[in-house]
Write a protein that holds these residues in place. Structure first.
Motif: not given
Lengths: 608, 229
Positions: A472, A576, A600, A602
């Motif tokens: 990430k 994502g 998360d 994206v």
């Protein structure tokens, strides 16, 4: 005095740039009277009492009002604007003189220079410290933002790493008026005796009100503190770019644009190839099996390079040095030559490491440079990985003259100017070894100041959810990765799911390379919902990528970031978990809108 | 301990508490480092590490040629005095020699007991490090009998320093193969990233990660044998 003394009616001198009015009232004391944005009339000073400077000799503060103004300089009609106050003071038997100068060289950059001199009684210096009350006021401003911080709701929080020796400005903003002022204590000498560095570090701490900058005075005026103000009527993002351009203008970055080594810019996924394991070594045939590595790498989207590693932890068992140890591989240097050939046939570059800690007393760096040259000739390797280093030895520079495509990459990101200029790729290595290190998804500011410098993110001991966070973090910063699964004999593999995500990331890095590595990218732009941070990637074209991270433990639905209001905007989420991204109008602006899952990242591609 | 015959020392069977300091720089070795009770069977052990002369006799007698000769006896034992320890031999070479003399390599546990004995000594000669009774950082190999004062409780010499010694185990953790070395050597590298050199304590083993035979041989790495009774 070489400057003309101008008689001023109200004992106020001022200087205005495109955006900012700066005025000093010296009638009763040297007081910063005005610091406001000319367009919006927003005043950055919350108090009227803003002593520009207080001098403390041993334990006694010289009252600012006792300073005698000797001279006033006002040259504001030229393109190069300049105002200054000369002052003096007799304190007991010590004589002081000083000057505060304000210079505007560029329309949105203003320098404030404090200079002092002291003639000590009996020539015995006394402890002298400076206090800057006006800076305390700015530091306490409700919209004061330390570098690399973001406003999250009502609080400012750090969401970045800054690990090189350039010192970014703190910023005061008024978002409703879209105005911002950056305050930089510029200097290049990263050592504690540096007054400006001390100011920079103190200014970013919460107890700056109590900070006293110790200075040593000469008999002639010399700089003690230099502040640089960057001003913008477009908001804080522009401050970053003004500072970045100003900083980069000192750099010679030609090495990054050598035509023969453009390959390093696309070295997204590099594999750390530890020789002593089944990942590469076939124990039955007692041979290196490079084809297996290449095949395994396809799950990650394919390796762009390998770093072959067999010297550590073996060096030191006997006196064999790092070069001679290659002689004991199955077919000596031929085994390297053969695997390099196979790698090249598969579009993979090949690095070997250099161990600076294995330079023996009878070896010079010139000897190692010659050894490397011999090695390149014999094996056709593509690069040298500088273990434990964040700089490039001078002896190695000439290698690139003979082998223009040859690349040096270091384990640590280079920190100082010359190293940043010479060393054109490195790892972004994070994580203290075995110290419960948590991988944070945050902005790597180096990457945004020098987007031409490829970084490969690695945290060797991280496992489980921390490995997810590495991916990430790489996606958030638009950097490549090091796939390091065999950590000197500890097998710490990526899961199938993680491999799939890395594969997806590599695809995005490759497809949108020009945007993600664009020169106009901005870290930590303002977001519209608390709990989100966002990096904007841009190369001044009609396309952008927004990397948005939800750092909370809950899903966030709502507007993410403002985007320019234009017609025919195409948006597409490219990385994502599906976040149902759409465009929505929020008052006069347009914003990206959707739901981002907890923890998360994206990536959203926008085309105007 | 009962007797010494032909430079072989008898060790009485015994139970002792095995505990080893794991030292492999970074990483781990997936073994039980104790403390645990281990049982040492009756055995004989070589008083000295195997010498060049002994190993050359083995070659002469058997015609031994390793399948992969890379770095095999690269220290040129013919030119070095006979009673110096043989080095540049892999674990496989050492095992072949041991088989020829009717012995085997000691296990990691046996080696520690031979060195530390029932009193759990820190060094073969006692609890205090003494660089004068072993070859620690002397810059070159010394004869196997050069440090009589460094003998262990049972009379074994040259256990700590001079050469690392192979032990018998070869371990497979699923991804790697490795062996354990004991005793340290004369070579003492400069940096903490190097293999920790010099003479080493009785409870120190080094995880040597196995590769091809050329990489498995070193100019500081020899062995001694034990013999089952």
């Amino acid at each position: 005095m070489m400057y003309k003394n101008k008689k001023v009616k109200n004992k106020i001198i001022s200087l205005s740039s495109r955006d900012l009015l700066f005025a000093i009232d010296y009638e009763k004391k040297i007081n910063l009277d005005k610091l406001f944005d000319l367009n919006s009339k927003y005043n950055f000073l919350k108090n009227k009492n803003n002593d520009l400077l207080k001098i403390k000799i041993e334990n006694e503060i010289i009252s600012n009002s006792f300073l005698r103004i000797e001279n006033v300089i006002d040259q504001t009609k030229n393109k190069f604007k300049f105002i200054a106050l000369d002052f003096s003071y007799l304190f007991k038997k010590d004589i002081f003189k000083g000057r505060v100068s304000i210079i505007q060289k560029k329309e949105n950059i203003i320098d404030i220079i404090f200079q002092l001199a002291g003639k000590w009684n009996n020539e015995i210096p006394k402890k002298t410290t400076l206090i800057f009350p006006f800076l305390c006021n700015l530091n306490n401003h409700k919209n004061f933002l330390k570098p690399g911080h973001v406003i999250n709701g009502k609080k400012s929080i750090k969401k970045s790493v800054w690990n090189f020796h350039e010192y970014p400005p703190a910023i005061i903003t008024n978002n409703s008026k879209n105005v911002a002022v950056g305050i930089e204590f510029f200097d290049q000498f990263p050592w504690q005796s540096n007054y400006n560095l001390g100011m920079h570090e103190a200014f970013l701490k919460d107890d700056f009100d109590h900070y006293e900058s110790e200075v040593q005075l000469n008999t002639e005026l010399s700089d003690v503190i230099t502040m640089r103000l960057y001003t913008s009527s477009k908001g804080k993002n522009e401050i970053f770019h003004l500072w970045k351009e100003n900083t980069r203008s000192r750099y010679d970055l030609r090495k990054y644009f050598r035509p023969k080594n453009t390959w390093i810019k696309k070295n997204y996924i590099t594999h750390f190839t530890f020789a002593y394991g089944k990942e590469i070594f076939d124990y039955k045939k007692t041979k290196l099996n490079i084809k297996k590595i290449i095949k395994d790498g396809k799950e990650f989207g394919g390796y762009d390079s390998l770093i072959f590693w067999h010297q550590y932890p073996r060096l030191g068992l006997d006196s064999t040095n790092q070069w001679d140890l290659y002689k004991y591989l199955p077919e000596e240097l031929n085994s390297i030559k053969k695997i390099v050939e196979i790698c090249h046939r598969n579009g993979i570059k090949f690095f070997i490491p250099f161990k600076p800690w294995d330079v023996r007393s009878n070896e010079s760096l010139d000897y190692h440079a010659k050894s490397l040259e011999h090695f390149i000739t014999k094996t056709n390797i593509d690069g040298f990985f500088l273990d434990t280093m964040s700089s490039l030895p001078e002896s190695f520079l000439k290698i690139q003259k003979k082998f223009p495509s040859f690349e040096f990459a270091s384990e640590g990101t280079p920190k100082e100017q010359r190293q940043i200029e010479q060393l054109t790729s490195s790892w972004d290595q994070i994580g203290d070894i075995r110290r419960n290190y948590k991988v944070e998804v945050e902005a790597n500011m180096f990457r945004f100041v020098f987007p031409e410098h490829p970084l490969n993110l690695v945290s060797r001991w991280s496992v489980g959810s921390d490995k997810d966070s590495i991916i990430k973090r790489a996606a958030f910063n638009g950097t490549g990765l090091v796939i390091w699964q065999d950590v000197f004999g500890c097998w710490l593999p990526f899961s199938k799911k993680q491999k799939k995500v890395i594969n997806q990331l590599k695809y995005v890095l490759k497809k949108f390379h020009n945007i993600i590595f664009g020169s106009n990218s901005t870290p930590l732009i303002d977001t519209l919902s608390a709990g989100l941070i966002c990096n904007e990637f841009s190369n001044n074209s009609n396309q952008k990528i927004f990397a948005i991270y939800n750092f909370t433990k809950k899903n966030i639905s709502g507007p993410f970031v403002k985007i320019e209001s234009k017609i025919n905007i195409k948006i597409q989420q490219v990385f994502g978990t599906n976040s149902s991204i759409q465009l929505k109008k929020i008052k006069k602006d347009q914003a990206l809108y959707g739901t981002i899952k907890a923890d998360d990242v994206v990536l959203v591609h926008i085309k105007y | 301990m009962k007797s010494i015959q032909n430079n072989k020392i008898f060790i009485d069977s015994s139970e002792y508490i095995y505990r080893v300091a794991h030292l492999t720089l970074e990483g781990t070795c997936s073994l039980d480092h104790g403390p645990k009770n281990v049982f040492i069977k009756n055995l004989y052990v070589d008083k000295y590490p195997v010498t060049n002369q002994q190993f050359l006799n083995f070659i002469k007698s058997t015609g031994y040629k390793p399948a992969d000769p890379q770095r095999f006896l690269a220290h040129n034992p013919n030119k070095i005095k006979n009673n110096y320890p043989v080095v540049c031999v892999s674990q496989h070479d050492a095992m072949q020699y041991a088989k020829w003399v009717g012995g085997r390599l000691p296990t990691d546990e046996e080696w520690q007991y031979i060195a530390a004995g029932p009193n759990y000594l820190e060094w073969p000669w006692g609890d205090i490090f003494d660089p004068l009774v072993c070859n620690h950082d002397q810059g070159a190999l010394t004869p196997v009998n050069a440090h009589k004062k460094g003998a262990s409780w049972c009379g074994c010499e040259d256990l700590s320093g001079n050469t690392w010694e192979w032990t018998s185990g070869i371990y497979d953790d699923g991804e790697h193969k490795f062996a354990l070395l004991r005793g340290g050597s004369f070579f003492y590298a400069q940096d903490h990233w190097h293999v920790g050199g010099g003479a080493r304590k009785n409870n120190y083993h080094w995880k040597l990660q196995i590769l091809n035979e050329g990489m498995n041989r070193a100019s500081t790495l020899g062995f001694r044998c034990v013999y089952d009774v």
